[in-house]
Motif scaffolding. Structure first.
Motif, mmCIF file in Angstrom:
data_model
loop_
_atom_site.group_PDB
_atom_site.id
_atom_site.type_symbol
_atom_site.label_atom_id
_atom_site.label_comp_id
_atom_site.label_asym_id
_atom_site.label_seq_id
_atom_site.Cartn_x
_atom_site.Cartn_y
_atom_site.Cartn_z
ATOM 1 N N SER A 69 -2.487 4.835 -0.941
ATOM 2 C CA SER A 69 -1.452 3.818 -1.107
ATOM 3 C C SER A 69 -1.995 2.471 -0.654
ATOM 4 O O SER A 69 -3.025 2.398 0.021
ATOM 5 C CB SER A 69 -0.205 4.183 -0.297
ATOM 6 O OG SER A 69 0.354 5.402 -0.748
ATOM 7 N N LEU A 70 -1.263 1.420 -1.008
ATOM 8 C CA LEU A 70 -1.654 0.075 -0.600
ATOM 9 C C LEU A 70 -1.047 -0.252 0.759
ATOM 10 O O LEU A 70 0.152 -0.069 0.977
ATOM 11 C CB LEU A 70 -1.203 -0.950 -1.644
ATOM 12 C CG LEU A 70 -1.671 -2.384 -1.391
ATOM 13 C CD1 LEU A 70 -3.188 -2.496 -1.548
ATOM 14 C CD2 LEU A 70 -0.973 -3.348 -2.340
ATOM 15 N N TYR A 71 -1.888 -0.769 1.657
ATOM 16 C CA TYR A 71 -1.445 -1.176 2.986
ATOM 17 C C TYR A 71 -1.800 -2.644 3.205
ATOM 18 O O TYR A 71 -2.664 -3.198 2.510
ATOM 19 C CB TYR A 71 -2.096 -0.313 4.071
ATOM 20 C CG TYR A 71 -1.460 1.050 4.208
ATOM 21 C CD1 TYR A 71 -0.573 1.330 5.243
ATOM 22 C CD2 TYR A 71 -1.749 2.056 3.292
ATOM 23 C CE1 TYR A 71 0.017 2.572 5.369
ATOM 24 C CE2 TYR A 71 -1.155 3.312 3.400
ATOM 25 C CZ TYR A 71 -0.274 3.562 4.438
ATOM 26 O OH TYR A 71 0.323 4.791 4.553
ATOM 27 N N ALA A 72 -1.139 -3.256 4.167
ATOM 28 C CA ALA A 72 -1.366 -4.671 4.462
ATOM 29 C C ALA A 72 -1.479 -4.870 5.965
ATOM 30 O O ALA A 72 -0.719 -4.275 6.742
ATOM 31 C CB ALA A 72 -0.231 -5.516 3.902
ATOM 32 N N TYR A 73 -2.421 -5.707 6.375
ATOM 33 C CA TYR A 73 -2.522 -6.128 7.770
ATOM 34 C C TYR A 73 -2.145 -7.598 7.848
ATOM 35 O O TYR A 73 -2.730 -8.455 7.171
ATOM 36 C CB TYR A 73 -3.940 -5.935 8.310
ATOM 37 C CG TYR A 73 -4.122 -6.508 9.698
ATOM 38 C CD1 TYR A 73 -3.684 -5.822 10.819
ATOM 39 C CD2 TYR A 73 -4.720 -7.760 9.877
ATOM 40 C CE1 TYR A 73 -3.831 -6.354 12.094
ATOM 41 C CE2 TYR A 73 -4.878 -8.300 11.143
ATOM 42 C CZ TYR A 73 -4.420 -7.592 12.260
ATOM 43 O OH TYR A 73 -4.562 -8.117 13.522
ATOM 44 N N SER A 74 -1.144 -7.911 8.672
ATOM 45 C CA SER A 74 -0.675 -9.278 8.845
ATOM 46 C C SER A 74 -1.408 -9.924 10.010
ATOM 47 O O SER A 74 -1.396 -9.400 11.134
ATOM 48 C CB SER A 74 0.832 -9.300 9.109
ATOM 49 O OG SER A 74 1.244 -10.569 9.551
ATOM 50 N N LEU A 75 -2.042 -11.076 9.772
ATOM 51 C CA LEU A 75 -2.728 -11.779 10.839
ATOM 52 C C LEU A 75 -1.742 -12.346 11.849
ATOM 53 O O LEU A 75 -2.076 -12.513 13.028
ATOM 54 C CB LEU A 75 -3.588 -12.910 10.272
ATOM 55 C CG LEU A 75 -5.011 -12.548 9.852
ATOM 56 C CD1 LEU A 75 -5.027 -11.569 8.699
ATOM 57 C CD2 LEU A 75 -5.820 -13.800 9.489
ATOM 58 N N ALA A 76 -0.519 -12.607 11.401
ATOM 59 C CA ALA A 76 0.488 -13.174 12.301
ATOM 60 C C ALA A 76 1.027 -12.119 13.260
ATOM 61 O O ALA A 76 1.060 -12.321 14.486
ATOM 62 C CB ALA A 76 1.626 -13.782 11.487
ATOM 63 N N SER A 77 1.455 -10.983 12.717
ATOM 64 C CA SER A 77 2.052 -9.939 13.572
ATOM 65 C C SER A 77 1.019 -8.991 14.152
ATOM 66 O O SER A 77 1.322 -8.228 15.065
ATOM 67 C CB SER A 77 3.070 -9.144 12.760
ATOM 68 O OG SER A 77 2.415 -8.381 11.760
ATOM 69 N N LYS A 78 -0.202 -9.019 13.585
ATOM 70 C CA LYS A 78 -1.270 -8.103 13.995
ATOM 71 C C LYS A 78 -0.852 -6.634 13.799
ATOM 72 O O LYS A 78 -1.206 -5.766 14.594
ATOM 73 C CB LYS A 78 -1.703 -8.359 15.442
ATOM 74 C CG LYS A 78 -2.237 -9.758 15.696
ATOM 75 C CD LYS A 78 -2.793 -9.882 17.099
ATOM 76 C CE LYS A 78 -3.334 -11.247 17.448
ATOM 77 N NZ LYS A 78 -3.713 -12.131 16.405
ATOM 78 N N SER A 81 1.193 -2.357 7.750
ATOM 79 C CA SER A 81 2.380 -1.760 7.141
ATOM 80 C C SER A 81 2.050 -1.331 5.718
ATOM 81 O O SER A 81 1.156 -1.886 5.071
ATOM 82 C CB SER A 81 3.538 -2.757 7.124
ATOM 83 O OG SER A 81 3.182 -3.920 6.407
ATOM 84 N N LYS A 82 2.793 -0.358 5.251
ATOM 85 C CA LYS A 82 2.627 0.117 3.882
ATOM 86 C C LYS A 82 3.367 -0.830 2.934
ATOM 87 O O LYS A 82 4.492 -1.243 3.209
ATOM 88 C CB LYS A 82 3.191 1.537 3.752
ATOM 89 C CG LYS A 82 2.847 2.227 2.445
ATOM 90 C CD LYS A 82 3.296 3.687 2.490
ATOM 91 C CE LYS A 82 2.902 4.430 1.233
ATOM 92 N NZ LYS A 82 3.284 5.867 1.300
ATOM 93 N N VAL A 83 2.712 -1.181 1.828
ATOM 94 C CA VAL A 83 3.314 -2.109 0.871
ATOM 95 C C VAL A 83 4.227 -1.329 -0.075
ATOM 96 O O VAL A 83 3.793 -0.366 -0.717
ATOM 97 C CB VAL A 83 2.228 -2.849 0.063
ATOM 98 C CG1 VAL A 83 2.864 -3.796 -0.952
ATOM 99 C CG2 VAL A 83 1.298 -3.613 1.011
ATOM 100 N N ALA A 84 5.478 -1.722 -0.144
ATOM 101 C CA ALA A 84 6.439 -1.047 -1.017
ATOM 102 C C ALA A 84 6.070 -1.274 -2.482
ATOM 103 O O ALA A 84 5.511 -2.323 -2.833
ATOM 104 C CB ALA A 84 7.845 -1.573 -0.752
ATOM 105 N N PRO A 85 6.380 -0.303 -3.350
ATOM 106 C CA PRO A 85 6.045 -0.451 -4.777
ATOM 107 C C PRO A 85 6.569 -1.740 -5.397
ATOM 108 O O PRO A 85 5.877 -2.386 -6.187
ATOM 109 C CB PRO A 85 6.697 0.786 -5.406
ATOM 110 C CG PRO A 85 6.725 1.797 -4.305
ATOM 111 C CD PRO A 85 6.955 1.014 -3.051
ATOM 112 N N ALA A 86 7.794 -2.141 -5.033
ATOM 113 C CA ALA A 86 8.357 -3.372 -5.599
ATOM 114 C C ALA A 86 7.546 -4.585 -5.167
ATOM 115 O O ALA A 86 7.285 -5.495 -5.966
ATOM 116 C CB ALA A 86 9.810 -3.521 -5.173
ATOM 117 N N ASP A 87 7.122 -4.619 -3.894
ATOM 118 C CA ASP A 87 6.309 -5.734 -3.404
ATOM 119 C C ASP A 87 4.923 -5.720 -4.051
ATOM 120 O O ASP A 87 4.349 -6.776 -4.335
ATOM 121 C CB ASP A 87 6.161 -5.656 -1.879
ATOM 122 C CG ASP A 87 7.488 -5.868 -1.168
ATOM 123 O OD1 ASP A 87 8.351 -6.564 -1.744
ATOM 124 O OD2 ASP A 87 7.671 -5.329 -0.056
#
Length: 788
Positions: A69-78, A81-87
């Motif tokens: 699955s697609l995941y994202a790392y936020s530099l702001a929140s460190k 999270s898993k990226v929802a299909p709609a996003d």
């Protein structure tokens, strides 16, 4: 609550003891050949950045789902999270083309074109059609976008949305109206001379047609392709010329068929596959369509320096060497690549025999070519950033409107060069006994980001270097391998890093800091079960070959030797495995730990033709596979005897694909060195393999039969004396199952009885089923346990 804490405490003890028990339990083939996703973990892959540089995206599977699955790392929140299909569906497309100031990015997604503005990161959709729009690029003044639709080239004006067409390519040939016969000409003239009314009507019709034709808007010339295919259509920056490549496929080239026996239908089904080496190749031409003159012309090749040169190997065939008149070699054109100001263009030309690569300046108005750089290799052109096949242009770009950069193996190692097309000055930006393996130019064109192996051939590190060359700043330091993905604002670098006993993980490196900081680890992908075993960090050593060259190798040392040894031969030929990072042969790595636990000494060598060691090592097998690449392994066997006291009668060898080929050559041509060997999906006759790989190394069989006779195991099968296991997938579309069937028949006719063949009806070249991996490696282990 007290009971709950007690339960949690006991549970933690249970799991800790269980993990300890697992670590003490011996490795088994069944355990290590399970689906890696379910028990090892899945490393992050396919790293990309958000356009605002605030988020890193990557494919990952920490939950052991059926697919990543697609995941994202936020530099702001460190946080990850898993990226929802709609996003995910709303995300911008990957890669794409920047304008010169990097304030906009143009990309394709699902066959439509989009543009993102970096001032506010607003996204504008440019097309929404059932047809597919591809290969977008900005026009010179950036007021329009050039793109392909079907076979043709179009532009869309950003201000008005007007779509204009530049080419009108059509398949087949133009239908010609039949020419009137002499009889028809006479009758028409006679009729017009006799009837004034008929003559007046004809004149009126002709005058009307002239007015109608004059009112028609200008359209591009119809260009009929016949049976040729068009590709690489480009509009020159000034909009005056369209360059395109025409390819004529040779219909006489015969393709192979791979039978599929286990099917849903219950019937045997045929899988169409590749041609074999030596089949007729496609003809390729570069054409220029002059938009203003409405004419199309072909670029001539006879003035390319060395276009008539014959390869040196023909000296072994006097009749071929002296036969006939000079003949132009077939080439393929890449580009043109235009400078930012649109005034200069270069073209990369590769000969189909892989002996030459030319970089030439190009003028579409005159069709003239001027040599800037020529690399000639009597073996074959290749190396990092150069490309190992004629279909690759290699690393090429512009530093400024007068200076190009490219990679070349001119010194024997792939390095980065700059060439000023006005002065003719060529400058080496890097040099030394190492390879530049990856190149990224910063958006301001002031710095290169490089990956090189200059610290050690078994390490890959990231460097920043001025675009003019000079001192490189090393950005990574931990031994292993690093892959980099630069953020759009270039303030951070996403790093994938691994060690020899630890799979790939994702890290973040601060590129804006003046301090030389260490990357911060973002992911932890490996399961507790996998970590419960103390996986070895194999010792990287050098072994002196018979010809004095150092062979890099990994050795797995047992705590208590049983006097036996196994040599593993990696596949692909041009690949590196004696390194300090996580191997793509991770199953074999785990198997080597199992063997070492049993007392075996295991050797894994980067034999001749392995990658990472420069041109001479890369081409060390030219015209003789099973020559130096095999003696490197027999030298390794002798080294094991001298260094580790291994019994010379208890050495086995195994490998897959190219490794399977070497295993066959070892047992057939050096039968007293190896007591047992397992050849997995091996090439048995190079004349049955593909064109792109084989012709580089052995030329073509009809032209260099001596090379194929020396290099193909099937001709040496009579030499088999010791124990051979062959394993092969029956739906292998790379190395066909036919290869081992032919060898099996040869061994039967030779009366050999010390071999066996294990067939896998549902496996391709790379096995996918855990049951197949398990069966294969149980047979390999049994072979070594019984025969060594």
């Amino acid at each position: 609550m007290k009971h709950l804490y007690k339960f949690a405490f006991l549970t933690s003890i249970f799991f800790a003891n269980n993990l300890h028990a697992q670590s003490l339990a011996p490795l088994t083939v069944e355990k290590i050949m399970r689906d890696p996703k379910t028990w090892i973990g899945t490393s992050p892959s396919d790293i990309t950045w958000a356009d605002d540089s605030k988020t890193v995206y990557f494919n990952w599977n920490p939950d052991k789902n059926p697919s990543d699955s697609l995941y994202a790392y936020s530099l702001a929140s460190k946080k990850i999270s898993k990226v929802a299909p709609a996003d995910r569906r709303r995300m911008t497309g990957k890669n794409g083309i920047y304008n010169r100031s990097h304030s906009m990015r143009l990309y394709e997604k699902n066959g439509d074109l989009f543009i993102v503005n970096y001032k506010d990161f607003a996204i504008r959709q440019l097309t929404n059609t059932t047809e597919r729009e591809t290969n977008p690029a900005f026009s010179l003044n950036e007021s329009a976008v050039i793109f392909e639709r079907g076979n043709n080239l179009f532009s869309i004006t950003l201000a008005s949305g007007l779509i204009s067409q530049f080419t009108d390519f059509k398949t087949g040939t133009k239908k010609q109206d039949g020419k009137p016969s002499e009889q028809e000409k006479f009758l028409k003239a006679d009729q017009l001379s006799m009837s004034q009314v008929l003559k007046e009507r004809k004149n009126k019709k002709d005058d009307g047609k002239k007015i109608t034709d004059a009112d028609k808007p200008a359209r591009p010339k119809e260009i009929y392709l016949g049976e040729k295919n068009v590709s690489n259509q480009q509009l020159s920056p000034d909009g005056h010329y369209v360059t395109y490549r025409l390819t004529q496929a040779d219909k006489s080239a015969k393709s192979t068929i791979v039978p599929n026996y286990v099917t849903e239908s219950g019937f045997t089904e045929d899988i169409p596959a590749r041609t074999k080496v030596g089949a007729p190749e496609s003809e390729s031409e570069l054409w220029v369509y002059d938009v203003r003159k409405d004419t199309a012309r072909k670029v001539a090749t006879e003035t390319i320096p060395g276009i008539y040169d014959k390869p040196d190997y023909l000296k072994d065939y006097p009749k071929q060497d002296s036969a006939g008149k000079k003949k132009e070699r077939k080439v393929i054109f890449h580009g043109p690549f235009w400078s930012d100001n649109g005034q200069n263009a270069v073209i990369v030309i590769r000969s189909l025999d892989s002996k030459d690569r030319w970089i030439m300046s190009f003028d579409p108005a005159t069709l003239s070519l001027r040599l800037l750089d020529r690399q000639r290799d009597e073996a074959w052109i290749g190396g990092p950033g150069v490309g190992g096949y004629p279909q690759s242009a290699g690393e090429t770009g512009w530093l400024d409107d007068q200076t190009i950069y490219f990679q070349s193996e001119a010194t024997g190692y792939s390095h980065l060069y700059a060439f000023n097309i006005t002065s003719g000055k060529k400058t080496a930006l890097t040099s030394g006994r190492f390879e530049v393996q990856n190149v990224v130019l910063s958006k301001d064109k002031k710095n290169f980001y490089l990956i090189t192996n200059e610290v050690h051939p078994g390490e890959q590190h990231v460097y920043r270097m001025p675009a003019t060359g000079g001192m490189r700043t090393r950005l990574t330091h931990t031994p292993g391998a690093h892959e980099m993905t630069l953020s759009p604002d270039e303030k951070n670098i996403a790093i994938r890093f691994s060690k020899s006993n630890a799979p790939w993980e994702l890290y973040l490196l601060d590129n804006a800091s003046v301090k030389n900081t260490q990357p911060v680890q973002l992911t932890r992908s490996v399961s507790p079960e996998f970590l419960s075993y103390p996986w070895r960090e194999a010792k990287v050593v050098t072994i002196k070959a018979t010809d004095g060259q150092p062979i890099y190798a990994r050795v797995y040392e047992p705590k208590q030797s049983n006097g036996k040894a196994v040599i593993f031969v990696h596949g692909a030929g041009y690949l590196q495995n004696a390194h300090k990072w996580w191997s793509q042969y991770f199953r074999e790595y785990m198997f080597h730990n199992l063997l070492t636990d049993k007392g075996y000494t295991v050797l894994d060598m980067d034999y001749r033709a392995s990658s990472g060691y420069g041109r001479d090592w890369r081409t060390g097998i030219y015209r003789f596979m099973g020559g130096k690449d095999l003696t490197d392994h027999t030298d390794g066997a002798q080294w094991l005897v001298k260094t580790y006291g291994v019994d010379p009668k208890k050495i086995g060898i195994y490998g897959g694909s190219y490794g399977g080929f070497i295993t066959l050559m070892a047992l057939f041509t050096t039968p007293d060195v190896f007591t047992a060997g397992a050849a997995l999906r091996p090439v048995t006759d190079w004349a049955a393999y593909n064109q792109s790989y084989t012709a580089n190394i052995l030329n073509e069989p009809q032209a260099d039969s001596l090379a194929y006779r020396k290099s193909s195991p099937i001709y040496h099968a009579a030499g088999l004396k010791n124990n051979l296991l062959i394993c092969h997938g029956m739906v292998d579309v790379n190395v066909h199952y036919q290869d081992v069937v032919r060898l099996a028949q040869r061994l039967i006719e030779l009366g050999k009885n010390n071999w066996e063949l294990a067939s896998y009806p549902m496996e391709d070249h790379g096995f996918v089923e855990a049951s197949s991996w398990t069966d294969e490696y149980k047979r390999i282990l049994k072979l070594f346990e019984e025969k060594l």
